[in-house]
Motif scaffolding. Structure first.
Motif: not given
Length: 459
Positions: A382-388, A394-404, A412-414
């Motif tokens: 669920s992560m983007t290539k850049k995030e991987r 990977i901060k707050g809003s990104r974590k919410k998007r990945i969790a969803a 679990e992301i943390n």
């Protein structure tokens, strides 16, 4: 498999292993515990009696009294008698015949017979380098014929078509004739199963056996039926000259009664065991290795064989080279490790083969199940290539998007990111002189998901 028996025997034998001297009394107490452990594991009573009798005869004899460590010798005796009960050594399929070698599969409905045909076909093709033809003589279940055709396509072996209007004998003889013309090495014949043993079924399968004269007649039985598996195998053996047994669903059987009962009751060897649903989840049955597993000594030989077969060595070498060069270990590399681990049946399947792993706390085991691996893979996917490549962004809003996107929680992301950071630190320790030793020291006390970077099969 054997979890309950491992636990009971582990406690019992631990009490006696440190004894400086063994007496009839303390051997008697230990054997009573061993007997109870076997009965709880649903081992057939005649097998339990014979096992306890043999261990007692050897334990109170010269073997133990002359030893400097009687407790350890006692455990050695238990291990050897376990091996003997299960057949002492692996018995391979006998395929030395004028091609095609015909293998007939028999068993009750629901034991996993058709699936086992597919698994055995893959085993023979990939590990024995044989050309294989599969055919279904089950004219009572059209779904069984279709299922076998699907499996044949999946494992890439030849399939001989049949339908419910034909007679089983005609189907099998036509398939063997076709295999001769095509110079195929092995023909696997799937037969009809029933919900229970009946005269009609036995008559039909006898006629089929007589017509095709197979070099191997394998009985497929569900391990979860315990000692009943051995009794059913005996009923079939009285009708057919069985040459061996395939024990299925052993991954779901925590007791192990079938594995310990079949050889004694039928006199036939267990040749294979099914250890999962995948088409490669079929292992040759090695009594010596299974005895080691039961006694918590692990099964490192099977683990090495599995690594040799299932690990992508080229990919492993790339990751290792990357780490040693100091190019970093990314979440893409982590995802690749998860994939390799899954190919080997998951972390628990691997750890089950390592010595002493039955002593791991349940809380730790819970973090190594297939569910955890699936979850971790979903999070990384669920992560983007850049995030991987750069997980630090990977901060707050990104974590919410990945969790969803992965159907998980932010916690679990943390957790995954924390474990990944620990792994990265370990990888850095691998650079330079003495890197592997430094990394192994750094692994002490870490939770199992963090072990994968250094303790996995790649390095």
């Amino acid at each position: 498999m054997f979890e309950n028996l491992q636990e009971r025997l582990g406690k019992t034998l631990k009490n006696i292993s440190g004894r400086g001297r063994l007496t009839e009394d303390n051997i008697k107490d230990t054997l009573r515990e061993v007997r109870m452990a076997f009965l709880e594991a649903d081992v057939a009573l005649p097998v339990v009696r014979e096992f306890v009798k043999q261990v007692k005869e050897r334990a109170v004899g010269v073997e133990v009294t002359k030893s400097l460590s009687p407790g350890q010798v006692f455990i050695k005796i238990v291990r050897e008698e376990l091996e003997k009960a299960m057949g002492e050594a692996n018995e391979e399929l006998s395929l030395n015949a004028q091609p095609p070698a015909v293998v007939m599969m028999a068993g009750l409905q629901g034991a996993g017979k058709t699936t086992s045909v597919g698994k055995l076909a893959k085993f023979l093709k990939e590990r024995k380098k044989k050309s294989v033809l599969v055919v279904s003589a089950d004219v009572y279940r059209p779904a069984a014929i279709k299922q076998l055709e699907t499996l044949a396509t999946e494992v890439d072996v030849d399939f001989f078509p049949s339908d419910i209007s034909q007679k089983p004998v005609d189907i099998a003889t036509a398939a063997i004739s076709h295999a001769k013309k095509k110079f195929i090495d092995v023909v696997l014949v799937d037969t009809a199963g029933r919900l229970h043993v009946d005269n009609e079924m036995m008559g039909e399968i006898k006629d089929l056996h007589k017509a095709i004269n197979p070099i191997e007649t394998l009985f497929v039985v569900d391990a979860m039926t315990g000692q009943d598996a051995a009794n059913t195998a005996k009923a079939f053996d009285e009708a057919l000259p069985l040459t061996g047994v395939i024990l299925t669903k052993t991954d779901g059987d925590a007791r192990g009664g079938a594995a310990l009962s079949i050889r004694h009751i039928t006199g036939k060897p267990i040749k294979f065991m099914g250890v999962g649903e995948r088409t490669d989840a079929l292992e040759p049955f090695h009594p010596d290795r299974i005895a080691s597993r039961i006694l918590g000594m692990g099964d490192v030989l099977s683990l090495i064989e599995e690594v040799e077969m299932k690990v992508d060595k080229e990919q492993a070498a790339k990751v290792a080279q990357k780490v040693f060069k100091g190019d970093g270990f990314t979440l893409d590399d982590f995802a690749e490790q998860l994939k390799q681990m899954k190919n080997m049946g998951g972390m628990m399947s691997m750890l089950d083969k390592l010595p002493g792993m039955q002593n791991l706390p349940d809380a730790v085991k819970g973090q190594m199940g297939d569910k955890t691996f699936v979850q971790m893979e979903a999070i990384i996917s669920s992560m983007t290539k850049k995030e991987r490549a750069r997980p630090e962004i990977i901060k707050g809003s990104r974590k919410k998007r990945i969790a969803a996107g992965s159907g998980t929680q932010v916690q679990e992301i943390n957790k995954l990111l924390k474990q990944f950071t620990q792994m990265q630190k370990m990888m850095k320790k691998m650079k330079g002189k003495g890197g592997m030793q430094k990394m192994m020291r750094g692994m002490k006390g870490m939770l199992p998901p963090g072990m994968m970077g250094g303790g996995g099969p790649k390095f």
